[in-house]
Design a protein around this motif. Structure first.
Motif, PDB file in Angstrom:
ATOM      1  N   GLY A  12       0.815  -1.209   0.000  1.00 14.17           N
ATOM      2  CA  GLY A  12       0.000   0.000   0.000  1.00 14.17           C
ATOM      3  C   GLY A  12       0.849   1.260   0.000  1.00 14.17           C
ATOM      4  N   GLN A  13       1.884   1.258   0.813  1.00 14.36           N
ATOM      5  CA  GLN A  13       2.806   2.398   0.870  1.00 14.36           C
ATOM      6  C   GLN A  13       3.528   2.583  -0.462  1.00 14.36           C
ATOM      7  N   ASN A  14       3.903   1.461  -1.070  1.00 16.53           N
ATOM      8  CA  ASN A  14       4.568   1.520  -2.385  1.00 16.53           C
ATOM      9  C   ASN A  14       3.665   2.188  -3.423  1.00 16.53           C
ATOM     10  N   SER A  15       2.365   1.813  -3.401  1.00 17.52           N
ATOM     11  CA  SER A  15       1.414   2.382  -4.362  1.00 17.52           C
ATOM     12  C   SER A  15       1.263   3.889  -4.170  1.00 17.52           C
ATOM     13  N   LYS A  16       1.101   4.302  -2.932  1.00 21.14           N
ATOM     14  CA  LYS A  16       0.941   5.732  -2.637  1.00 21.14           C
ATOM     15  C   LYS A  16       2.166   6.525  -3.085  1.00 21.14           C
ATOM     16  N   LYS A  17       3.324   5.940  -2.868  1.00 18.27           N
ATOM     17  CA  LYS A  17       4.581   6.592  -3.248  1.00 18.27           C
ATOM     18  C   LYS A  17       4.730   6.655  -4.769  1.00 18.27           C
ATOM     19  N   ALA A  18       4.293   5.592  -5.440  1.00 15.33           N
ATOM     20  CA  ALA A  18       4.466   5.505  -6.899  1.00 15.33           C
ATOM     21  C   ALA A  18       3.524   6.428  -7.653  1.00 15.33           C
ATOM     22  N   HIS A  19       2.367   6.707  -7.057  1.00 17.78           N
ATOM     23  CA  HIS A  19       1.317   7.425  -7.789  1.00 17.78           C
ATOM     24  C   HIS A  19       1.727   8.856  -8.138  1.00 17.78           C
ATOM     25  N   LYS A  20       1.639   9.147  -9.423  1.00 16.90           N
ATOM     26  CA  LYS A  20       1.907  10.506  -9.905  1.00 16.90           C
ATOM     27  C   LYS A  20       1.294  10.651 -11.300  1.00 16.90           C
ATOM     28  N   ILE A  21       1.198  11.890 -11.762  1.00 14.25           N
ATOM     29  CA  ILE A  21       0.676  12.137 -13.105  1.00 14.25           C
ATOM     30  C   ILE A  21       1.763  11.822 -14.126  1.00 14.25           C
ATOM     31  N   ILE A  22       1.391  11.038 -15.147  1.00 16.71           N
ATOM     32  CA  ILE A  22       2.358  10.613 -16.168  1.00 16.71           C
ATOM     33  C   ILE A  22       1.892  11.097 -17.531  1.00 16.71           C
ATOM     34  N   THR A  28       8.609  -4.652 -15.541  1.00 15.41           N
ATOM     35  CA  THR A  28       9.857  -4.484 -16.307  1.00 15.41           C
ATOM     36  C   THR A  28       9.731  -3.302 -17.265  1.00 15.41           C
ATOM     37  N   CYS A  29       8.559  -3.204 -17.911  1.00 18.19           N
ATOM     38  CA  CYS A  29       8.328  -2.110 -18.868  1.00 18.19           C
ATOM     39  C   CYS A  29       8.275  -0.761 -18.160  1.00 18.19           C
ATOM     40  N   LEU A  30       7.699  -0.730 -16.979  1.00 18.53           N
ATOM     41  CA  LEU A  30       7.655   0.513 -16.199  1.00 18.53           C
ATOM     42  C   LEU A  30       9.071   0.984 -15.864  1.00 18.53           C
ATOM     43  N   THR A  31       9.877   0.063 -15.408  1.00 18.77           N
ATOM     44  CA  THR A  31      11.269   0.390 -15.054  1.00 18.77           C
ATOM     45  C   THR A  31      12.041   0.879 -16.271  1.00 18.77           C
ATOM     46  N   LYS A  32      11.826   0.217 -17.386  1.00 23.39           N
ATOM     47  CA  LYS A  32      12.506   0.586 -18.634  1.00 23.39           C
ATOM     48  C   LYS A  32      12.243   2.046 -18.999  1.00 23.39           C
ATOM     49  N   HIS A  33      11.033   2.510 -18.726  1.00 24.29           N
ATOM     50  CA  HIS A  33      10.662   3.891 -19.085  1.00 24.29           C
ATOM     51  C   HIS A  33      10.739   4.845 -17.893  1.00 24.29           C
ATOM     52  N   LYS A  34      11.516   4.400 -16.877  1.00 24.23           N
ATOM     53  CA  LYS A  34      11.807   5.244 -15.709  1.00 24.23           C
ATOM     54  C   LYS A  34      10.551   5.644 -14.918  1.00 24.23           C
ATOM     55  N   ILE A  35       9.588   4.710 -14.860  1.00 21.53           N
ATOM     56  CA  ILE A  35       8.393   4.874 -14.029  1.00 21.53           C
ATOM     57  C   ILE A  35       8.507   3.898 -12.865  1.00 21.53           C
ATOM     58  N   ASP A  36       8.102   4.321 -11.678  1.00 19.12           N
ATOM     59  CA  ASP A  36       8.140   3.449 -10.503  1.00 19.12           C
ATOM     60  C   ASP A  36       7.376   2.148 -10.808  1.00 19.12           C
ATOM     61  N   LYS A  37       8.062   1.029 -10.711  1.00 21.92           N
ATOM     62  CA  LYS A  37       7.459  -0.264 -11.056  1.00 21.92           C
ATOM     63  C   LYS A  37       6.280  -0.618 -10.146  1.00 21.92           C
ATOM     64  N   ASN A  38       6.189   0.061  -8.993  1.00 23.60           N
ATOM     65  CA  ASN A  38       5.109  -0.230  -8.056  1.00 23.60           C
ATOM     66  C   ASN A  38       3.778   0.414  -8.448  1.00 23.60           C
ATOM     67  N   PHE A  39       3.739   1.010  -9.629  1.00 22.37           N
ATOM     68  CA  PHE A  39       2.447   1.399 -10.201  1.00 22.37           C
ATOM     69  C   PHE A  39       1.593   0.142 -10.355  1.00 22.37           C
ATOM     70  N   VAL A  40       2.241  -0.989 -10.618  1.00 19.72           N
ATOM     71  CA  VAL A  40       1.568  -2.287 -10.713  1.00 19.72           C
ATOM     72  C   VAL A  40       2.245  -3.245  -9.742  1.00 19.72           C
TER      73      VAL A  40
END
Length: 414
Positions: free
Chosen positions: A9-19, A161-173
């Motif tokens: 849950g903490q990971n999700s809150k931290k990851a959440h941002k406008i993309i 893996t795809c999230l990380t590749k594009h420099k997005i926090d992988k904890n979006f998922v």
């Protein structure tokens, strides 16, 4: 256990941002490539799940839901490609107006936040939900059924893996890797600080449990008792074709017709209509009129039958006096999922569509079109029969909320 989920849950809150939309689409394009490139690996993981399911003694229809093949993987890929083409639903100006005092007000779409999805059997849900939630700007915590563990895990990991590749926090998922069933209870009752909406996808028992335990809003449906009504002005050939598809194309989905209502004027055609179903292996549960007039084998229907979601090759059949009785039956026994009328009288059809309480009301086609992909949503996270929105297939544009943005120039309220 609690520490593990709270961390998610903490990971999700931290990851959440406008993309940015372009970045979102690039992540999804990478996901498509990764699935295509690793089809064999995915199918090998799926084979582990199928072996486990058979060893566990799962019913054949549940094993079928679980099984992936090349064709199903291609369908997953096409669904993702459809979502890529769809307009980003976030930061969309829904309406705007200016007040007499000069205040400018905008109603703008925003992501919901963090979505928890609890589901059974179908591993395509992992790809569909991850794709839809990400494109709509939402983080997602996935809790798949133990019978699809290996397939769900590999698909979720490819997305990360795809999230990380594009420099997005992988904890979006995030995928819950622990199989303990108590995790679901904790997720529903103790995670309201982290999860904004819960979506259950599965059988009646799962959905009921979620609705009873969840401390956050639930989007979903308990049952799919769908009806098809053959009106007195129905084309017989069309009716036969539609009914067979609505019941038999896939008997295990929530959009399958479970009750067939037939106008008394069509009783003379009863054998033609029902023989088509029985030849396909469908059992008929009929009222006294059906039992008397149908030449084939009929099991007697009762009040319990009308309230049953068969999810198999069985159908309940009733003769009604008129459209009012058909609508009354549907609104009494239906679950506000999907209900159809077959008629060439458009005035009658309009009355039916306006009068049934269904989240999806249909004329002259199969109830099996109750699906986000068929609606052009690029898939769905589920179907909602809630009275409050969203209703029907919950796709990309239903996974957003909104806020009001107000722009002033020094006004104060008198």
């Amino acid at each position: 256990m609690s520490k593990y989920l709270i961390k998610l849950g903490q990971n999700s809150k931290k990851a959440h941002k406008i993309i940015d939309t372009k970045i979102k689409n690039n992540v999804l394009k990478s996901f498509v490539k990764l699935i295509f490139k690793n089809k064999n690996k995915i199918l090998l993981e799926n084979l582990k799940d199928i072996r486990y399911a058979k060893k566990k003694g799962l019913k054949k229809n549940l094993v079928n839901r679980l099984e992936l093949n090349n064709e199903k993987l291609n369908s997953i890929i096409e669904a993702i490609k459809t979502v890529i083409k769809l307009k980003d639903p976030v930061n969309y100006e829904l309406s705007k107006w200016t007040r007499p005092n000069g205040l400018k007000i905008k109603k703008v779409s925003i992501p919901i936040g963090v979505i928890g999805v609890i589901y059974e059997s179908r591993p395509n849900v992992t790809a569909d939900v991850s794709t839809l939630c990400f494109k709509s700007g939402n983080c997602v915590i996935l809790r798949g059924g133990s019978e699809a563990y290996f397939t769900n895990k590999i698909l979720a990991n490819y997305f990360r893996t795809c999230l990380t590749k594009h420099k997005i926090d992988k904890n979006f998922v995030q995928f819950i890797e622990k199989k303990d069933r108590k995790l679901v209870d904790f997720m529903l009752s103790k995670m309201s600080q982290y999860i904004d909406v819960v979506i259950p996808r599965g059988g009646k028992n799962l959905v009921k449990k979620v609705q009873e335990l969840s401390n956050v809003a639930v989007i979903g449906h308990l049952e799919g008792i769908c009806h098809t009504y053959i009106d007195k002005d129905a084309n017989l050939s069309m009716a036969k074709k539609i009914v067979k598809n609505a019941k038999m194309r896939n008997t295990s989905i929530c959009g399958a017709t479970e009750t067939l209502l037939i106008h008394k004027n069509k009783l003379k055609n009863i054998n033609e209509i029902l023989e088509d179903l029985t030849k396909s292996g469908c059992k008929i549960y009929g009222d006294k009129t059906i039992k008397k007039n149908f030449s084939g084998k009929t099991l007697i229907a009762n009040n319990k039958t009308w309230s049953t979601e068969h999810l198999s090759s069985k159908i309940s059949v009733k003769v009604v006096q008129n459209i009012l009785e058909a609508i009354g039956h549907i609104n009494k026994y239906g679950t506000m999922h999907t209900d159809a009328i077959i008629t060439n009288n458009n005035r009658t059809a309009k009355y039916f569509i306006k009068s049934v309480n269904s989240s999806i009301a249909i004329q002259n086609t199969s109830t099996q079109f109750a699906d986000g992909g068929e609606f052009g949503f690029g898939g769905e996270v589920g179907i909602s029969t809630n009275k409050l929105p969203p209703r029907g297939p919950v796709g990309l544009n239903q996974l957003v909320s909104y806020k009001y943005e107000i722009y002033g120039s020094g006004q104060i309220r008198k």
